[in-house]
Design a protein around this motif. Sequence first.
Motif, PDB file in Angstrom:
ATOM      1  N   ASN A  86       1.026  -1.240   0.146  1.00  0.00           N
ATOM      2  CA  ASN A  86      -0.174   0.116  -0.270  1.00  0.00           C
ATOM      3  C   ASN A  86       0.889   1.579   0.085  1.00  0.00           C
ATOM      4  O   ASN A  86       0.229   2.389  -0.341  1.00  0.00           O
ATOM      5  CB  ASN A  86      -1.319  -0.296   1.312  1.00  0.00           C
ATOM      6  N   TYR A  87       1.904   1.572   0.622  1.00  0.00           N
ATOM      7  CA  TYR A  87       2.682   2.166   0.806  1.00  0.00           C
ATOM      8  C   TYR A  87       4.557   2.494  -0.075  1.00  0.00           C
ATOM      9  O   TYR A  87       5.047   3.059   0.303  1.00  0.00           O
ATOM     10  CB  TYR A  87       3.472   2.551   2.147  1.00  0.00           C
ATOM     11  N   SER A  88       4.530   1.624  -0.963  1.00  0.00           N
ATOM     12  CA  SER A  88       5.177   1.063  -1.733  1.00  0.00           C
ATOM     13  C   SER A  88       5.833   2.371  -2.568  1.00  0.00           C
ATOM     14  O   SER A  88       6.848   2.685  -2.710  1.00  0.00           O
ATOM     15  CB  SER A  88       5.283   0.086  -2.778  1.00  0.00           C
ATOM     16  N   TRP A  89       4.474   3.235  -3.279  1.00  0.00           N
ATOM     17  CA  TRP A  89       4.601   4.653  -3.647  1.00  0.00           C
ATOM     18  C   TRP A  89       5.853   5.489  -3.132  1.00  0.00           C
ATOM     19  O   TRP A  89       6.468   6.512  -3.523  1.00  0.00           O
ATOM     20  CB  TRP A  89       3.547   5.398  -4.018  1.00  0.00           C
ATOM     21  N   LEU A  90       6.036   5.869  -1.467  1.00  0.00           N
ATOM     22  CA  LEU A  90       6.713   6.540  -0.875  1.00  0.00           C
ATOM     23  C   LEU A  90       8.254   5.897  -0.558  1.00  0.00           C
ATOM     24  O   LEU A  90       8.865   7.183  -1.289  1.00  0.00           O
ATOM     25  CB  LEU A  90       6.279   6.118   0.472  1.00  0.00           C
ATOM     26  N   SER A  91       8.933   4.663  -1.478  1.00  0.00           N
ATOM     27  CA  SER A  91      10.273   4.469  -1.906  1.00  0.00           C
ATOM     28  C   SER A  91      10.776   5.051  -2.861  1.00  0.00           C
ATOM     29  O   SER A  91      11.992   5.326  -3.810  1.00  0.00           O
ATOM     30  CB  SER A  91      10.495   3.135  -2.310  1.00  0.00           C
ATOM     31  N   ARG A  92       9.209   5.993  -4.382  1.00  0.00           N
ATOM     32  CA  ARG A  92       9.657   6.544  -4.811  1.00  0.00           C
ATOM     33  C   ARG A  92      10.856   7.503  -5.045  1.00  0.00           C
ATOM     34  O   ARG A  92      11.656   8.275  -5.810  1.00  0.00           O
ATOM     35  CB  ARG A  92       8.664   6.676  -6.224  1.00  0.00           C
ATOM     36  N   TYR A  93      10.385   8.347  -3.793  1.00  0.00           N
ATOM     37  CA  TYR A  93      11.004   9.953  -3.104  1.00  0.00           C
ATOM     38  C   TYR A  93      12.950   9.645  -3.381  1.00  0.00           C
ATOM     39  O   TYR A  93      13.186  10.390  -4.020  1.00  0.00           O
ATOM     40  CB  TYR A  93      10.247  10.066  -2.121  1.00  0.00           C
ATOM     41  N   PRO A  94      13.228   8.816  -2.294  1.00  0.00           N
ATOM     42  CA  PRO A  94      15.110   8.572  -2.900  1.00  0.00           C
ATOM     43  C   PRO A  94      15.046   7.983  -3.929  1.00  0.00           C
ATOM     44  O   PRO A  94      16.378   8.642  -4.333  1.00  0.00           O
ATOM     45  CB  PRO A  94      14.748   7.483  -1.602  1.00  0.00           C
ATOM     46  N   ILE A  95      14.006   7.381  -4.802  1.00  0.00           N
ATOM     47  CA  ILE A  95      15.029   6.742  -5.785  1.00  0.00           C
ATOM     48  C   ILE A  95      15.061   8.417  -7.525  1.00  0.00           C
ATOM     49  O   ILE A  95      16.021   8.017  -7.875  1.00  0.00           O
ATOM     50  CB  ILE A  95      13.700   6.236  -6.991  1.00  0.00           C
ATOM     51  N   VAL A  96      13.807   9.107  -7.463  1.00  0.00           N
ATOM     52  CA  VAL A  96      13.767  10.245  -8.045  1.00  0.00           C
ATOM     53  C   VAL A  96      15.561  11.032  -7.423  1.00  0.00           C
ATOM     54  O   VAL A  96      15.574  11.224  -8.006  1.00  0.00           O
ATOM     55  CB  VAL A  96      12.733  10.768  -7.438  1.00  0.00           C
TER      56      VAL A  96
END
Length: 200
Positions: A86-96
């Motif tokens: 449900n919260y995997s989208w939060l990991s996109r911030y450090p990836i970006v």
Amino acid sequence: MSFEAISNFIAAFFTLSIFSFLYKDNPFYKFAEAMFVGVSMGYAIPLVYINTFIPFVYRPIFVEHNFWILIPALMGSLYIFRFSKNYSWLSRYPIVFGMAIVGMGVPLSMHASVLVQMRSAMMPIETLNSALIFVGTITILLYFFFSKEHKGVYGKITNIGIWYMMVGFGASFGYTVMARISLLIGRIQFLLGDWLGVMK
């Protein structure tokens, strides 16, 4: 049996287990592969904790009270949400943020890989090496000029570029093969020398 003999026996077992993949995929190879990954991670995690987390996160925040470090620390901790459905989208911030750092390296790569080589190609032709570099640079660039059909004199010139590229690719491949053969020789020396003792 001494500790050295036991360690050599274990190392030989894993070496032969990895070599068994040359026949086909089998349980011994899978066991050795899983053991290698597990041991590597078991070694890497404490190493990262001691060399990265302690000096760059714990010490600046809790000892030196530099609370600005909390921002990158919290951003890096968002990676853990990669395992959440449900919260995997939060990991996109450090990836970006990481990809932005990669983008910052593009000018440096352009300078090191392109501009420096262009400057070297523009040096006065005083030696045989500089003449060969000049001919190779021009013929390879002409090969990738697809607006003109590679026929006649132009086709023969671009063929020289193909030869240059094949020599370069062959040298790179040979270097890679020699590195792998050196590893193979080391393993064979270990099996025949340290383990079996039939080779001094």
